[in-house]
Design an enzyme around this catalytic site. Structure first.
Site, PDB file in Angstrom:
ATOM      1  N   ARG A  90       7.963   0.176  13.423  1.00  0.00           N
ATOM      2  CA  ARG A  90       8.456  -0.316  12.112  1.00  0.00           C
ATOM      3  C   ARG A  90       9.595  -1.320  12.266  1.00  0.00           C
ATOM      4  NH1 ARG A  90       5.992   3.172   8.280  1.00  0.00           N
ATOM      5  NH2 ARG A  90       5.638   5.206   9.186  1.00  0.00           N
ATOM      6  N   HIS A 105      12.825  -3.023   1.612  1.00  0.00           N
ATOM      7  CA  HIS A 105      12.331  -1.710   2.042  1.00  0.00           C
ATOM      8  C   HIS A 105      13.235  -0.617   1.484  1.00  0.00           C
ATOM      9  CE1 HIS A 105       9.458  -3.444   4.762  1.00  0.00           C
ATOM     10  NE2 HIS A 105      10.404  -4.284   5.148  1.00  0.00           N
ATOM     11  N   LEU A 106      12.600   0.455   1.086  1.00  0.00           N
ATOM     12  CA  LEU A 106      13.358   1.618   0.618  1.00  0.00           C
ATOM     13  C   LEU A 106      14.113   2.257   1.783  1.00  0.00           C
ATOM     14  CD1 LEU A 106      10.377   2.923  -1.441  1.00  0.00           C
ATOM     15  CD2 LEU A 106      12.609   2.442  -2.465  1.00  0.00           C
ATOM     16  N   SER A 107      13.398   2.443   2.905  1.00  0.00           N
ATOM     17  CA  SER A 107      13.996   3.100   4.066  1.00  0.00           C
ATOM     18  C   SER A 107      14.570   2.041   5.010  1.00  0.00           C
ATOM     19  CB  SER A 107      12.932   3.933   4.792  1.00  0.00           C
ATOM     20  OG  SER A 107      11.896   3.089   5.278  1.00  0.00           O
ATOM     21  N   ARG A 167       5.467  12.361  -3.025  1.00  0.00           N
ATOM     22  CA  ARG A 167       5.472  12.880  -1.658  1.00  0.00           C
ATOM     23  C   ARG A 167       6.562  12.213  -0.840  1.00  0.00           C
ATOM     24  NH1 ARG A 167      -0.883  12.004  -1.168  1.00  0.00           N
ATOM     25  NH2 ARG A 167      -0.775  12.193  -3.420  1.00  0.00           N
ATOM     26  N   GLU A 174      12.406  -9.808   1.464  1.00  0.00           N
ATOM     27  CA  GLU A 174      11.677  -8.615   1.924  1.00  0.00           C
ATOM     28  C   GLU A 174      12.534  -7.381   1.624  1.00  0.00           C
ATOM     29  OE1 GLU A 174       9.785  -8.763   5.857  1.00  0.00           O
ATOM     30  OE2 GLU A 174      10.585  -6.747   6.208  1.00  0.00           O
ATOM     31  N   ASN A 234       7.940  -5.774  -1.223  1.00  0.00           N
ATOM     32  CA  ASN A 234       7.939  -4.663  -0.281  1.00  0.00           C
ATOM     33  C   ASN A 234       6.504  -4.592   0.241  1.00  0.00           C
ATOM     34  OD1 ASN A 234       7.888  -2.354   1.201  1.00  0.00           O
ATOM     35  ND2 ASN A 234       9.025  -1.114  -0.289  1.00  0.00           N
ATOM     36  N   HIS A 245       4.370  -4.810   9.071  1.00  0.00           N
ATOM     37  CA  HIS A 245       4.333  -4.735  10.535  1.00  0.00           C
ATOM     38  C   HIS A 245       3.038  -5.299  11.119  1.00  0.00           C
ATOM     39  CE1 HIS A 245       7.566  -2.129   9.341  1.00  0.00           C
ATOM     40  NE2 HIS A 245       6.724  -1.273   8.763  1.00  0.00           N
ATOM     41  N   PRO A 257       0.783  -1.231   0.000  1.00  0.00           N
ATOM     42  CA  PRO A 257       0.000   0.000   0.000  1.00  0.00           C
ATOM     43  C   PRO A 257       0.822   1.293   0.000  1.00  0.00           C
ATOM     44  CG  PRO A 257      -0.174  -1.152   2.101  1.00  0.00           C
ATOM     45  CD  PRO A 257       0.492  -2.088   1.154  1.00  0.00           C
ATOM     46  N   ASN A 258       0.328   2.228  -0.774  1.00  0.00           N
ATOM     47  CA  ASN A 258       0.859   3.596  -0.889  1.00  0.00           C
ATOM     48  C   ASN A 258       2.143   3.712  -1.708  1.00  0.00           C
ATOM     49  OD1 ASN A 258      -1.216   4.963   0.651  1.00  0.00           O
ATOM     50  ND2 ASN A 258      -0.374   3.902   2.428  1.00  0.00           N
ATOM     51  N   ALA A 309       3.313  -0.999   4.755  1.00  0.00           N
ATOM     52  CA  ALA A 309       2.810  -1.017   6.142  1.00  0.00           C
ATOM     53  C   ALA A 309       2.391  -2.416   6.589  1.00  0.00           C
ATOM     54  CB  ALA A 309       1.641  -0.043   6.275  1.00  0.00           C
ATOM     55  N   ASP A 340       1.035 -15.892   6.290  1.00  0.00           N
ATOM     56  CA  ASP A 340       0.447 -17.222   6.060  1.00  0.00           C
ATOM     57  C   ASP A 340       0.490 -17.591   4.573  1.00  0.00           C
ATOM     58  OD1 ASP A 340      -0.046 -17.512   8.751  1.00  0.00           O
ATOM     59  OD2 ASP A 340      -2.192 -17.091   8.626  1.00  0.00           O
ATOM     60  N   TYR A 345      11.404   8.309   1.116  1.00  0.00           N
ATOM     61  CA  TYR A 345      11.236   7.333   0.041  1.00  0.00           C
ATOM     62  C   TYR A 345      11.851   7.735  -1.298  1.00  0.00           C
ATOM     63  CZ  TYR A 345       7.994   5.663   3.571  1.00  0.00           C
ATOM     64  OH  TYR A 345       7.458   5.224   4.752  1.00  0.00           O
ATOM     65  N   ARG A 401      13.852   3.952  12.205  1.00  0.00           N
ATOM     66  CA  ARG A 401      12.631   4.762  12.222  1.00  0.00           C
ATOM     67  C   ARG A 401      11.822   4.448  13.499  1.00  0.00           C
ATOM     68  NH1 ARG A 401       9.735   4.649   6.590  1.00  0.00           N
ATOM     69  NH2 ARG A 401       8.676   6.371   7.622  1.00  0.00           N
TER      70      ARG A 401
HETATM   71  O1  CA2 Z   1      10.705   1.733   3.512  1.00  0.00           O
HETATM   72  C1  CA2 Z   1       9.842   1.047   2.953  1.00  0.00           C
HETATM   73  O2  CA2 Z   1       9.966   0.587   1.812  1.00  0.00           O
HETATM   74  C2  CA2 Z   1       8.502   0.806   3.675  1.00  0.00           C
HETATM   75  O3  CA2 Z   1       8.071  -0.510   3.342  1.00  0.00           O
HETATM   76  C3  CA2 Z   1       7.526   1.846   3.137  1.00  0.00           C
HETATM   77  C4  CA2 Z   1       6.184   1.814   3.837  1.00  0.00           C
HETATM   78  C5  CA2 Z   1       6.339   1.846   5.348  1.00  0.00           C
HETATM   79  O4  CA2 Z   1       5.077   1.696   5.971  1.00  0.00           O
HETATM   80  C6  CA2 Z   1       7.278   0.755   5.850  1.00  0.00           C
HETATM   81  O5  CA2 Z   1       7.415   0.886   7.254  1.00  0.00           O
HETATM   82  C7  CA2 Z   1       8.636   0.880   5.185  1.00  0.00           C
HETATM   83  C8  CA2 Z   1       5.332   3.033   3.409  1.00  0.00           C
HETATM   84  C9  CA2 Z   1       5.123   3.167   1.945  1.00  0.00           C
HETATM   85  C10 CA2 Z   1       4.433   4.483   1.711  1.00  0.00           C
HETATM   86  O6  CA2 Z   1       4.963   5.058   0.537  1.00  0.00           O
HETATM   87  C11 CA2 Z   1       4.737   6.377   0.300  1.00  0.00           C
HETATM   88  C12 CA2 Z   1       5.372   6.894  -0.799  1.00  0.00           C
HETATM   89  C13 CA2 Z   1       5.221   8.219  -1.081  1.00  0.00           C
HETATM   90  C14 CA2 Z   1       4.432   9.028  -0.287  1.00  0.00           C
HETATM   91  C15 CA2 Z   1       3.805   8.494   0.818  1.00  0.00           C
HETATM   92  C16 CA2 Z   1       3.956   7.158   1.120  1.00  0.00           C
END
Ligand code: CA2
Length: 152
Positions: A114, A103-105, A20, A101, A77, A83, A12-13, A80, A90, A25, A110
């Site tokens: 997370r 993750h960008l960050s 943003r 797995e 990836n 977590h 998601p997102n 959210a 499953d 990210y 953080r």
């Molecule tokens: O660091 C990552 O790749 C995460 O999986 C990104 C998730 C976050 O919930 C994880 O803890 C770490 C969030 C993705 C949301 O992406 C956005 C991108 C642009 C603007 C807003 C959100």
């Protein structure tokens, strides 16, 4: 020999990438990250298919389908859902497809919520904190891992 088939899943997102929160990210869009992965896959001689979904159940469906489509590995990836999602855990365990797995960050530097992943202990490996390079590292890593196993 048959080309390895790798499924890339984004949660998601992540469709908002590049629009943003560049501090966390980066500035690259998901389409650009996927394009880079496709070109690396080409160089490595593997096939990739990629999907993004904002819906947990749809991600579960993609994972279940991978089990029927003889996918060799999944790069995910879970965003959210990393977590929170017992359902994704499953599904991944049920298909028994090796996964990475991504993750960008760096989720470990953080907020505390997370730091925990419900998936990572079942993964072949994880890559976090390198921005889009996390994905290319995952693709190189899992390709080498699968090829080493093919030679067994
Ligand atoms: O660091 C990552 O790749 C995460 O999986 C990104 C998730 C976050 O919930 C994880 O803890 C770490 C969030 C993705 C949301 O992406 C956005 C991108 C642009 C603007 C807003 C959100």
């Amino acid at each position: 020999m048959k080309a390895l088939r790798i499924l890339v899943l984004n949660g998601p997102n992540l469709n908002l990438l590049g629009t943003r929160e560049p501090g966390h990210y980066g500035v690259q869009t998901l389409a650009a990250i996927t394009q880079e992965l496709i070109s690396l896959a080409d160089t490595l001689g593997v096939e990739i298919t990629s999907h993004q979904s904002n819906h947990e159940g749809e991600l579960v469906d993609f994972i279940q389908k991978a089990g029927n489509d003889s996918i060799d590995a999944i790069i995910i990836n879970p965003a959210a859902y990393t977590h929170t999602s017992v359902a994704l855990r499953d599904a991944l365990l049920a298909t028994r497809i090796p996964f990475v797995e991504v993750h960008l960050s760096n989720i470990h530097k953080r907020e505390e919520f997370r730091h925990r992943s419900l998936l990572v202990d079942a993964a072949v490996g994880s890559v976090a904190g390198f921005g889009p390079v996390s994905y290319t590292m995952a693709l190189r890593g899992i390709t080498e891992h699968l090829r080493n196993k093919q030679g067994d």
